[in-house]
Design an enzyme around this catalytic site. Structure first.
Site, mmCIF file in Angstrom:
data_model
loop_
_atom_site.group_PDB
_atom_site.id
_atom_site.type_symbol
_atom_site.label_atom_id
_atom_site.label_comp_id
_atom_site.label_asym_id
_atom_site.label_seq_id
_atom_site.Cartn_x
_atom_site.Cartn_y
_atom_site.Cartn_z
ATOM 1 N N GLU A 90 12.714 -26.307 34.036
ATOM 2 C CA GLU A 90 12.349 -26.236 32.616
ATOM 3 C C GLU A 90 12.084 -27.632 32.066
ATOM 4 O O GLU A 90 12.843 -28.559 32.338
ATOM 5 C CB GLU A 90 13.492 -25.576 31.840
ATOM 6 C CG GLU A 90 13.194 -25.386 30.353
ATOM 7 C CD GLU A 90 14.441 -24.941 29.588
ATOM 8 O OE1 GLU A 90 14.584 -23.729 29.329
ATOM 9 O OE2 GLU A 90 15.276 -25.811 29.251
ATOM 10 N N TYR B 210 7.064 -26.313 25.142
ATOM 11 C CA TYR B 210 8.061 -25.741 26.054
ATOM 12 C C TYR B 210 7.332 -25.272 27.307
ATOM 13 O O TYR B 210 6.315 -24.587 27.225
ATOM 14 C CB TYR B 210 8.769 -24.549 25.391
ATOM 15 C CG TYR B 210 9.771 -23.887 26.315
ATOM 16 C CD1 TYR B 210 11.107 -24.289 26.336
ATOM 17 C CD2 TYR B 210 9.373 -22.888 27.198
ATOM 18 C CE1 TYR B 210 12.019 -23.703 27.202
ATOM 19 C CE2 TYR B 210 10.281 -22.302 28.077
ATOM 20 C CZ TYR B 210 11.599 -22.717 28.070
ATOM 21 O OH TYR B 210 12.504 -22.141 28.935
#
Ligand code: GDP
Ligand code: MN
Length: 380
Positions: free
Chosen positions: A191, A103
């Protein structure tokens, strides 16, 4: 404004971040054609403005073009948390498969007033659970915007999360590129989840989420153009055209107010007396008949609205001008929904006189107006 995954990934690619080859399709046949062009196995992905697509059946692997067509047929039309899939992205599967899902995000930390980098080696579809149950697996670093991103930021993240050392250099340049993208796009979020280590041992962005600061869209014409206008609710489009700020809420009391602070106060007072606002609406400075008409039409287009509270504070705008605008607007709009008015500020007495001459129910104070609106909604 949010970009779709395919738009976010194309933006990343412009900044030198590796992404899989792929293209979008709007029909199963188009999906077949894209898969054919890519050759080999592909992944078919729903393009909607919400997360959790994988778990909702919006991400499927396909073995060949015919399979991609079948998977696209399943996914097109799929409802994911109220978002209907109209576009699918067909991507090559990660070269050599996926070794690790990471992530990685850059976002604005409003409390710190700085960009923040967030990363975890436990990336993928369960990142929310990781954040909740293993917060120590998430690494954060704040960037002083005047200094920008430095090598030690990347090293801190890479070493903290345990990225194999042979990938640090690659990670460093990827993070730099992502930061440049974040700043250059006036983003509030960039992201990548998952950022993967491929079977070939390189980093690649398999997903992308980018939010652009709406206030910066005027200087980001290329990004502004990417907005999918077809999914904006008609009431919000109309509000944008009329130059009013409008946010729909779930209650039954429509609010029309000038000034964001006064609009918040009005909503608070309605709640204080046991009511529920149906919307936030700030008509901004002035209260011309055109603006009041547009705002009222937007409010009344919501079938939940059972009463409307108009609360206007005259500053530079004079109360009598406002009152004339309201009277002219109400002349044009045919509705059974009760409307309660409150005027304050410059020339409010003159304004109230105009409103009562037109037989419109007025209130002296905001509390009185809120109570009257709640009562009217109950009886309506
Ligand atoms: P999200 O659930 O909306 O965040 O959608 P993602 O794009 O993150 O996809 C969900 C999951 O599908 C990922 O975590 C991966 O495990 C998997 N996935 C996505 N793209 C690929 C791919 O190219 N190859 C493979 N094998 N899996 C993929
Ligand atoms: Mn994802």
């Amino acid at each position: 404004m949010n970009l779709y995954e395919y738009q976010a990934k194309r933006l990343f690619a412009e900044y030198g971040i590796p992404i899989p080859n792929g293209d979008v399709a709007r029909t199963p046949e188009e999906a077949h054609a894209v898969a054919e062009q890519l050759g080999g196995r592909v992944v078919v992905k729903s393009q909607v403005h919400t997360g959790g697509r994988g778990k909702a059946g919006g991400v499927k692997l396909a073995d060949d073009p015919a399979d991609a067509q079948a998977k696209a047929k399943d996914i097109l039309g799929l409802d994911i948390k109220g978002h209907i899939t109209r576009i699918v992205l067909i991507d090559e599967i990660a070269p050599g498969g996926i070794e690790q899902e990471i992530y990685l995000a850059i976002l604005i930390d409003r409390a710190a007033k700085k960009p923040m980098i967030m990363a975890s080696y436990e990336g993928g579809m369960d990142i929310e659970e990781v954040a909740a149950t293993q917060p120590d697996k998430i690494f954060r670093v704040w960037i002083d915007p005047s200094l920008g991103l430095r090598g030690y930021h990347a090293t801190y993240i890479a070493s903290g999360m345990g990225l194999p050392k042979n990938l640090w250099k690659e990670f460093n340049s990827l993070l730099k590129n992502l930061y440049t993208c974040f700043i250059g796009s006036d983003a509030s979020l960039c992201e990548i989840n998952p950022l993967v280590i491929t079977g070939e041992g390189h980093l690649m962005a398999l997903d992308g989420k980018v939010s652009i600061d709406d206030s910066a869209l005027s200087r980001q014409p290329k990004l502004a153009e990417m907005e999918d206008k077809s999914i904006i609710p008609p009431s919000e489009l109309k509000a944008a055209e009329a130059g009013v700020s409008f946010i729909k809420l779930d209650g039954n009391i429509g609010c029309m107010v000038n000034g964001a602070g006064l609009a918040m106060t009005t909503m608070d007072i309605i709640k204080l007396f046991g009511g529920e606002p149906a919307n936030f609406l700030d008509i901004g400075g002035g209260a011309s008949a055109e603006k009041v008409t547009a705002a009222l039409e937007i409010i009344l287009s919501d079938p939940n609205v059972e009463a409307v509270l108009i609360n206007i504070f005259g500053g530079i705008t004079r109360g009598d001008d406002v009152a004339r605008g309201i009277v002219a607007a109400l002349d044009k709009i045919d509705t059974d929904v009760p409307i309660i008015l409150r005027l304050a500020g410059t020339n409010y007495q003159e304004g109230l006189a105009i409103l009562s001459k037109a037989n419109l129910p007025t209130a002296e104070t905001l509390s009185e107006a809120a109570k009257k609106a709640i009562e009217a909604a109950k009886n309506n």
